[in-house]
Structures are given as structure tokens and as C-alpha cells.
Design a protein around this motif. Structure first.
Motif, PDB file in Angstrom:
ATOM      1  N   PRO A 201      39.382  43.269  44.838  1.00  0.00           N
ATOM      2  CA  PRO A 201      38.347  42.359  45.340  1.00  0.00           C
ATOM      3  C   PRO A 201      38.257  41.071  44.518  1.00  0.00           C
ATOM      4  O   PRO A 201      38.270  41.109  43.286  1.00  0.00           O
ATOM      5  CB  PRO A 201      37.053  43.179  45.216  1.00  0.00           C
ATOM      6  CG  PRO A 201      37.506  44.604  45.215  1.00  0.00           C
ATOM      7  CD  PRO A 201      38.824  44.599  44.506  1.00  0.00           C
ATOM      8  N   ASP A 202      38.177  39.965  45.204  1.00  0.00           N
ATOM      9  CA  ASP A 202      38.107  38.667  44.545  1.00  0.00           C
ATOM     10  C   ASP A 202      36.697  38.412  44.002  1.00  0.00           C
ATOM     11  O   ASP A 202      35.694  38.762  44.640  1.00  0.00           O
ATOM     12  CB  ASP A 202      38.489  37.576  45.547  1.00  0.00           C
ATOM     13  CG  ASP A 202      38.794  36.248  44.885  1.00  0.00           C
ATOM     14  OD1 ASP A 202      39.310  36.264  43.752  1.00  0.00           O
ATOM     15  OD2 ASP A 202      38.533  35.205  45.507  1.00  0.00           O
TER      16      ASP A 202
ATOM     17  N   LYS B 237      35.060  39.804  41.711  1.00  0.00           N
ATOM     18  CA  LYS B 237      34.316  41.020  41.390  1.00  0.00           C
ATOM     19  C   LYS B 237      34.873  41.643  40.115  1.00  0.00           C
ATOM     20  O   LYS B 237      35.926  41.239  39.611  1.00  0.00           O
ATOM     21  CB  LYS B 237      34.418  42.029  42.537  1.00  0.00           C
ATOM     22  CG  LYS B 237      33.900  41.538  43.877  1.00  0.00           C
ATOM     23  CD  LYS B 237      32.404  41.334  43.863  1.00  0.00           C
ATOM     24  CE  LYS B 237      31.894  40.940  45.251  1.00  0.00           C
ATOM     25  NZ  LYS B 237      30.421  40.707  45.255  1.00  0.00           N
TER      26      LYS B 237
ATOM     27  N   TYR C 173      46.844  41.895  45.877  1.00  0.00           N
ATOM     28  CA  TYR C 173      46.963  43.274  46.347  1.00  0.00           C
ATOM     29  C   TYR C 173      48.349  43.820  46.014  1.00  0.00           C
ATOM     30  O   TYR C 173      49.292  43.068  45.739  1.00  0.00           O
ATOM     31  CB  TYR C 173      46.689  43.382  47.850  1.00  0.00           C
ATOM     32  CG  TYR C 173      47.675  42.673  48.752  1.00  0.00           C
ATOM     33  CD1 TYR C 173      48.821  43.317  49.236  1.00  0.00           C
ATOM     34  CD2 TYR C 173      47.453  41.361  49.149  1.00  0.00           C
ATOM     35  CE1 TYR C 173      49.712  42.680  50.080  1.00  0.00           C
ATOM     36  CE2 TYR C 173      48.345  40.706  49.998  1.00  0.00           C
ATOM     37  CZ  TYR C 173      49.470  41.372  50.460  1.00  0.00           C
ATOM     38  OH  TYR C 173      50.347  40.725  51.292  1.00  0.00           O
TER      39      TYR C 173
ATOM     40  N   VAL D  15      41.936  38.383  50.850  1.00  0.00           N
ATOM     41  CA  VAL D  15      42.209  39.035  49.576  1.00  0.00           C
ATOM     42  C   VAL D  15      43.325  38.266  48.859  1.00  0.00           C
ATOM     43  O   VAL D  15      44.401  38.058  49.411  1.00  0.00           O
ATOM     44  CB  VAL D  15      42.633  40.502  49.778  1.00  0.00           C
ATOM     45  CG1 VAL D  15      43.040  41.133  48.460  1.00  0.00           C
ATOM     46  CG2 VAL D  15      41.491  41.283  50.419  1.00  0.00           C
TER      47      VAL D  15
ATOM     48  N   TYR E   7      33.767  47.651  41.786  1.00  0.00           N
ATOM     49  CA  TYR E   7      34.798  48.406  42.505  1.00  0.00           C
ATOM     50  C   TYR E   7      35.535  49.265  41.485  1.00  0.00           C
ATOM     51  O   TYR E   7      35.882  48.793  40.391  1.00  0.00           O
ATOM     52  CB  TYR E   7      35.770  47.429  43.171  1.00  0.00           C
ATOM     53  CG  TYR E   7      36.709  48.023  44.192  1.00  0.00           C
ATOM     54  CD1 TYR E   7      36.244  48.456  45.424  1.00  0.00           C
ATOM     55  CD2 TYR E   7      38.078  48.112  43.942  1.00  0.00           C
ATOM     56  CE1 TYR E   7      37.101  48.972  46.386  1.00  0.00           C
ATOM     57  CE2 TYR E   7      38.951  48.623  44.891  1.00  0.00           C
ATOM     58  CZ  TYR E   7      38.465  49.047  46.111  1.00  0.00           C
ATOM     59  OH  TYR E   7      39.323  49.555  47.059  1.00  0.00           O
TER      60      TYR E   7
ATOM     61  N   ASP F 204      43.841  46.757  47.481  1.00  0.00           N
ATOM     62  CA  ASP F 204      43.345  45.393  47.361  1.00  0.00           C
ATOM     63  C   ASP F 204      42.476  45.282  46.106  1.00  0.00           C
ATOM     64  O   ASP F 204      41.713  46.204  45.798  1.00  0.00           O
ATOM     65  CB  ASP F 204      42.485  45.014  48.567  1.00  0.00           C
ATOM     66  CG  ASP F 204      43.259  44.985  49.865  1.00  0.00           C
ATOM     67  OD1 ASP F 204      44.505  44.935  49.811  1.00  0.00           O
ATOM     68  OD2 ASP F 204      42.627  45.015  50.935  1.00  0.00           O
TER      69      ASP F 204
ATOM     70  N   THR G 168      37.380  36.884  38.363  1.00  0.00           N
ATOM     71  CA  THR G 168      37.761  38.219  38.796  1.00  0.00           C
ATOM     72  C   THR G 168      38.190  38.995  37.555  1.00  0.00           C
ATOM     73  O   THR G 168      39.107  38.576  36.848  1.00  0.00           O
ATOM     74  CB  THR G 168      38.923  38.169  39.807  1.00  0.00           C
ATOM     75  OG1 THR G 168      38.500  37.439  40.955  1.00  0.00           O
ATOM     76  CG2 THR G 168      39.348  39.570  40.226  1.00  0.00           C
TER      77      THR G 168
ATOM     78  N   THR H 192      36.545  44.935  38.752  1.00  0.00           N
ATOM     79  CA  THR H 192      37.223  46.165  39.164  1.00  0.00           C
ATOM     80  C   THR H 192      37.594  46.958  37.928  1.00  0.00           C
ATOM     81  O   THR H 192      38.136  46.404  36.966  1.00  0.00           O
ATOM     82  CB  THR H 192      38.495  45.851  39.973  1.00  0.00           C
ATOM     83  OG1 THR H 192      38.124  45.227  41.201  1.00  0.00           O
ATOM     84  CG2 THR H 192      39.284  47.124  40.273  1.00  0.00           C
TER      85      THR H 192
END
Length: 281
Positions: free
Chosen positions: A27-28, A30, A5, A2, A209, A25, A192, A32
Motif C-alpha cells: 500500500p502506498d 502506509k 508490488y 499501486v 497493513y 501489493d 511509505t 506495512t
């Protein structure tokens, strides 16, 4: 591994604690999305992660380093942020505004290099606004202006882009246009994306996420199946929601809802606050 975070993050405005012992965390590579009611700490969290505001205790860690100790230009090469209300671009052309994204790479007198101009033109092309390069930003529609700000963020050449309510004040078509652009950047360039959204169905449709906040604490974090649920939305928004399925994506969606009257959280309704089990230390 990760890359980004938070660990036991506490953020205050004066004597008021806004975000409390928050560990999560990101998410890399992705998308969010952070959701929650007004005043729950969504924008505050975003600003703290990007070092726009300071935090009182805990840590925000990127690539193994505490961002509070990171060099500003080095940090600006890793993350870009589009605030909820961007500063006025009055008098600037589209190309001029996008060029500001090259600031972290400038040296000496800050003159743009050939490489800078190439990145600027690429950012304009990717966001579909090359034809507007020499037009005043003030002359564009809301959706077009939002694309310009995103192009400026892209010109920073960062792997991580933060956006605070990027669809605010846009009509439905322009909201979808901006979100589809961000999804394209994620899917095709592994960017990201971390953003605050108010629309639950947009969050469910576009996010990999979702982080649901209430009073500065995480109620639930996970994929849309785990977060867009009756009990979670009841806890976070004080609503009695009917959850159905989006006929185009088959993802959960809030079909309709009522406000929960009175003391809506009885003892048997308590939904445990999210525990960041497995969060990086």
C-alpha cells in the motif's frame, strides 16, 4: 494505483527455495509490517524488493517498471533501505554518515552542493539529531545511532523507506522512539514505510497493513484486525495465543500464548494460504 508490488516472486539461496510464488501489493503512503518466525523469508523478501539480492523468477514492479531493469541511481531516488545490521560507521561523524544518502544525486567528483547540505540539515532536524551533527557515530547510544541511519535514508529523498528489524538490540523506550518517528514520517510526509518486526504488538500498533509469512509464503495479509488473530498466529508461529485489546489504541494485541504441542495442524485446523486476489499484474 499501486506503485509497488511483487508478482509470482521466487527467491532461492543455492538449491533452497526461500520465497515461493509470492504476489502482494504494498500500500502506498502506509506503514506495512512483515511478520513471521525466524527463517521464514522476511528479510529475504525485503532484500529482493530493494534489489540487494536477485530473484530467480517473477517480478518486483515499481511505478510500472521491473526493478531488475531499472538504473541504480534512479532506483535509489525512489527507495531507501536500512538493513538489519548496518555497515560500520567507525570514524565517521553523524553529518558525514547522513551525507552518504546524497550519493544518488551526486555528479562528477561527487562534491556536495548547497542543496545537498540543506537536505542533510533537514534530515538531521526531522530525526531530532541536529545537535549530534559533529559527534562521532560510535559515541551515540543505540537509539541515537538508529536515528542517524534513518536520517541517512531520509537524505535520499525517497518516497519509500524499507527497514529490516529497526528495533533490534534497542531497549523498550528506544524501540518506541524509533517506531513513533517512523509513524510521524508516514503521517506528516506521506512516506511509505515497509519494515520487518518481531514484536506482534508493535506491528499491530503501528502498521496499517501486515504481511504474515510462513516458509516463504503468505498466510495472511491485511490490517491488524485481519492478521492478529488466533488462527493466523497459530499457523504462522505455532502458538496458541490469547488475543485482547490494547487499552490505549483499541487494536488487537497478543496478551499471552503457549506453544502448540505435537502435530498442531490437524486437517480441520488448516488455514488457507493467502491468495493475492486483486494483486496487480
Amino acid at each position: 494505483m499501486v506503485r509497488l508490488y511483487t508478482n509470482d516472486l521466487n527467491i532461492s539461496y543455492g538449491e533452497r527455495l526461500i520465497v515461493k510464488d509470492l504476489s502482494v501489493d504494498i500500500p502506498d503512503k502506509k506503514i506495512t509490517t512483515i511478520i513471521g518466525s525466524n527463517g521464514c523469508g522476511k528479510s529475504t523478501l525485503l532484500k529482493a524488493i530493494t534489489r540487494i539480492i536477485s530473484h530467480q523468477s517473477g517480478a518486483v514492479v515499481l511505478d510500472g517498471a521491473n526493478i531488475s531493469k531499472e538504473n541504480t541511481k534512479i532506483l535509489a531516488k525512489k527507495m531507501a533501505i536500512l538493513p538489519q545490521t548496518p555497515e560500520s560507521a567507525s570514524g565517521l561523524t553523524v553529518g558525514e554518515l547522513v551525507s552518504y544518502g546524497r550519493f544518488p544525486y551526486q555528479k562528477g567528483f561527487g562534491r556536495l552542493t548547497k542543496k545537498d547540505y540543506e537536505v542533510i540539515d533537514w534530515s538531521l532536524e526531522v530525526t531530532g539529531i541536529s545537535d549530534f551533527k559533529f559527534r562521532p557515530v560510535d559515541s551515540l547510544s543505540g537509539g541515537q545511532r538508529q536515528r542517524v541511519w534513518i536520517a541517512m535514508a531520509l537524505a535520499q529523498e525517497t518516497d519509500i523507506i524499507f527497514l529490516d528489524e529497526p528495533t533490534t538490540y534497542l531497549d523498550m523506550a528506544h524501540q518506541l522512539e524509533v517506531l513513533e518517528l517512523l509513524q510521524k514520517l508516514n503521517l506528516e510526509q506521506d512516506r511509505t514505510i515497509v519494515m520487518v518486526l518481531h514484536d506482534l504488538n508493535q506491528a499491530a500498533r503501528f502498521a496499517d497493513y501486515i504481511i504474515a509469512l510462513k516458509d516463504g509464503e503468505i498466510v495472511k495479509a491485511g490490517n491488524c484486525e485481519e492478521v492478529i488473530k488466533h488462527d493466523v498466529l497459530r499457523k504462522v508461529f505455532n502458538i496458541d495465543a490469547e488475543i485482547g485489546r490494547d487499552p490505549r489504541t483499541n487494536k488487537p494485541m497478543c496478551v499471552t500464548y503457549n506453544l502448540v504441542k505435537g502435530d498442531f495442524l490437524h486437517e480441520e485446523d488448516n488455514y488457507p494460504l493467502y491468495s493475492a486476489a486483486g494483486a496487480s499484474n
